[in-house]
Design a protein around this motif. Structure first.
Motif, mmCIF file in Angstrom:
data_model
loop_
_atom_site.group_PDB
_atom_site.id
_atom_site.type_symbol
_atom_site.label_atom_id
_atom_site.label_comp_id
_atom_site.label_asym_id
_atom_site.label_seq_id
_atom_site.Cartn_x
_atom_site.Cartn_y
_atom_site.Cartn_z
ATOM 1 N N GLY A 60 2.417 9.299 -78.036
ATOM 2 C CA GLY A 60 1.897 10.430 -76.624
ATOM 3 C C GLY A 60 1.710 11.721 -76.916
ATOM 4 O O GLY A 60 2.515 12.366 -77.475
ATOM 5 N N SER A 61 0.928 12.214 -76.035
ATOM 6 C CA SER A 61 0.795 13.701 -75.871
ATOM 7 C C SER A 61 1.924 14.170 -75.144
ATOM 8 O O SER A 61 1.964 13.756 -73.950
ATOM 9 C CB SER A 61 -0.522 13.944 -75.207
ATOM 10 O OG SER A 61 -0.488 15.326 -75.003
ATOM 11 N N PRO A 62 2.339 15.203 -75.605
ATOM 12 C CA PRO A 62 3.502 15.902 -74.636
ATOM 13 C C PRO A 62 2.911 16.679 -73.575
ATOM 14 O O PRO A 62 3.801 17.139 -72.584
ATOM 15 C CB PRO A 62 4.142 16.955 -75.628
ATOM 16 C CG PRO A 62 2.962 17.352 -76.616
ATOM 17 C CD PRO A 62 2.450 16.093 -76.867
ATOM 18 N N TYR A 63 1.761 16.758 -73.440
ATOM 19 C CA TYR A 63 1.154 17.409 -72.203
ATOM 20 C C TYR A 63 0.699 16.364 -71.150
ATOM 21 O O TYR A 63 0.194 16.531 -70.024
ATOM 22 C CB TYR A 63 -0.034 18.133 -72.708
ATOM 23 C CG TYR A 63 0.032 19.365 -73.505
ATOM 24 C CD1 TYR A 63 0.510 20.482 -72.858
ATOM 25 C CD2 TYR A 63 0.428 19.273 -74.875
ATOM 26 C CE1 TYR A 63 0.826 21.750 -73.342
ATOM 27 C CE2 TYR A 63 0.542 20.496 -75.565
ATOM 28 C CZ TYR A 63 1.046 21.586 -74.828
ATOM 29 O OH TYR A 63 1.251 22.569 -75.456
ATOM 30 N N SER A 64 0.986 15.104 -71.720
ATOM 31 C CA SER A 64 0.972 14.029 -70.454
ATOM 32 C C SER A 64 2.516 13.624 -69.655
ATOM 33 O O SER A 64 3.142 12.889 -70.295
ATOM 34 C CB SER A 64 0.452 12.830 -70.911
ATOM 35 O OG SER A 64 0.392 11.574 -70.174
ATOM 36 N N ILE A 65 3.047 14.514 -68.781
ATOM 37 C CA ILE A 65 4.284 14.520 -68.454
ATOM 38 C C ILE A 65 4.741 13.580 -67.322
ATOM 39 O O ILE A 65 3.921 13.622 -66.374
ATOM 40 C CB ILE A 65 4.606 15.889 -68.145
ATOM 41 C CG1 ILE A 65 4.796 16.816 -69.324
ATOM 42 C CG2 ILE A 65 5.866 16.096 -67.367
ATOM 43 C CD1 ILE A 65 4.916 18.393 -69.161
#
Length: 434
Positions: A60-65
């Motif tokens: 997953g993207s670290p910008y999808s918190i």
């Protein structure tokens, strides 16, 4: 302006891929290396848990918190994070983290507990304002309760010892939020460093044309940011490098000219073109001398040096944002040596009272910059941006002997003509710069 930032080196770390372990504990073991390299500020990509719904890639993207106040256990515990802060401070470096307040994951704590804080479209559905970012929904920063909560998130990390924050898509957040944030920081943590991912001008215009909020670079400085990205000019440079469009290079020079004129006099940009959102230059440029010019150009300009992890090893691709893709730490000797020379220049030669003059707008595949120092001395930067070298007629450069900091060679200018296929940091030979 925080004057210490003029000579600072910011190093961007993607913790997941910075080491094989991908943890805070493993990162601590690399701090001596970063200190020796010359790093002043360690900047980490987001450190919070990642959402599961519509997750990109395997991890997953670290910008999808999923939750701003929690630590991603893939990286370690909160105790591990606090230890990283302490160890960083012990080595006289600062630590910044990435903050993502425009959107959250589609299964975020906010969506589950405060759905009224989420943005909804005309159909009253959770959505994004700009495009379809498939793993996130936007927040509604018109909501005062949400603003108070987000300011509290920043205060929480300040209490843990975090020294600064990089705001993702900062142009999309609201003036009300920044005003309240600035008030809190001025009262409690006035030395906090704020870096804005100020977005591309085309994106700003797109948002505004669709009736959404989008702050200009100048507004972001007014609302409290110390540093901004260089996206107001970078797209033109990339277009020139990829498509060999000389008109785009002229537009790049003009954009640099306008950046200085259209922002506050003391405004600072981060100086470095590679980051986690951009391809590395080696992915579309094979000429090493041109790559050196692209590394040296931003360092000569006003603002802190910015390094994306792996530059010093000549990593050949932008690290995968959604899966494990650890850096190969086999150092490229030539690349490392050149980078350390740039870092040394930034720290030793860059005067805190420097006034940045305007890059030359003359025709030609080069950038020429004159920097004026407090004591009246001048330094000149010459950066060829083609693969052939370039003979440039530069009337602003007096004839005479100069010493190039990068090669340590003496260069003589005759008839205002300068020819080089390598970047040059030129100082008048009569002055005691060396």
């Amino acid at each position: 302006m925080k004057k210490e930032l003029l000579t600072s080196v910011i190093y961007q770390v993607y913790t997941r891929n910075f080491t094989k372990e991908g943890t805070f504990k493993a990162l601590i073991k690399k701090l001596d290396y970063l200190k020796e390299l010359g790093v002043d500020i360690l900047y980490l990509l987001p450190i919070s848990p990642i959402g599961l719904i519509a997750r990109k890639g395997k991890l997953g993207s670290p910008y999808s918190i999923q939750n701003y106040l929690k630590i991603n256990d893939e990286l370690g515990s909160e105790t591990d994070f606090v230890n990283l802060i302490k160890e960083t401070h012990d080595k006289r470096m600062k630590l910044m983290i990435d903050i993502v307040f425009n959107h959250t994951s589609r299964d975020s704590w906010i969506k589950e507990n405060h759905p009224e804080w989420m943005y909804r479209n005309k159909e009253n559905k959770f959505a994004n304002k700009a495009g379809d970012w498939s793993d996130v929904y936007d927040l509604d920063l018109a909501n005062e309760e949400l603003i108070n909560y987000l300011v509290g998130v920043i205060e929480h990390y300040c209490e843990l010892g975090v020294d600064g924050f990089r705001f993702d898509v900062a142009s999309l957040l609201t003036a009300n939020f920044y005003i309240k944030l600035k008030k809190m920081l001025n009262e409690k943590y006035p030395n906090t460093i704020l870096l804005a991912e100020s977005v591309h001008p085309g994106f700003v215009n797109f948002l505004r044309s669709n009736g959404y909020n989008a702050l200009s670079d100048a507004e972001l400085y007014i609302y409290g940011f110390d540093l901004e990205y260089t996206y107001s000019s970078f797209d033109f440079l990339k277009d020139y490098l990829i498509n060999d469009d000389k008109n785009a290079l002229s537009q790049f020079k003009l954009a640099l000219f306008n950046e200085e004129a259209n922002n506050p006099r003391d405004a600072l940009k981060i100086r470095g073109y590679e980051n986690h959102d951009q391809k590395r230059f080696v992915e579309y440029i094979s000429d090493q001398k041109l790559i050196h010019s692209l590394m040296a150009l931003p360092v000569f300009m006003k603002g802190p040096m910015f390094i994306y992890n792996g530059l010093e090893t000549k990593t050949d691709h932008c690290l995968n944002l959604f899966d494990k893709d650890p850096i190969n730490w086999e150092i490229d000797t030539e690349q490392y040596s050149f980078l350390t020379k740039l870092i040394k220049y930034k720290k030793e030669k860059f005067n805190n009272n420097l006034l940045t003059s305007i890059p030359a707008l003359a025709d030609g595949e080069y950038i020429f910059i004159q920097n004026n120092y407090q004591d009246g001395k001048k330094a000149f930067g010459f950066f060829p941006l083609n693969k052939r070298g370039y003979a440039a007629i530069i009337n602003d450069l007096p004839n005479g002997k100069y010493k190039d900091y990068l090669s340590n060679k003496v260069i003589e200018i005759k008839n205002h003509q300068l020819k080089s296929d390598c970047p040059l940091y030129l100082f008048p030979y009569a002055h005691s710069y060396f």
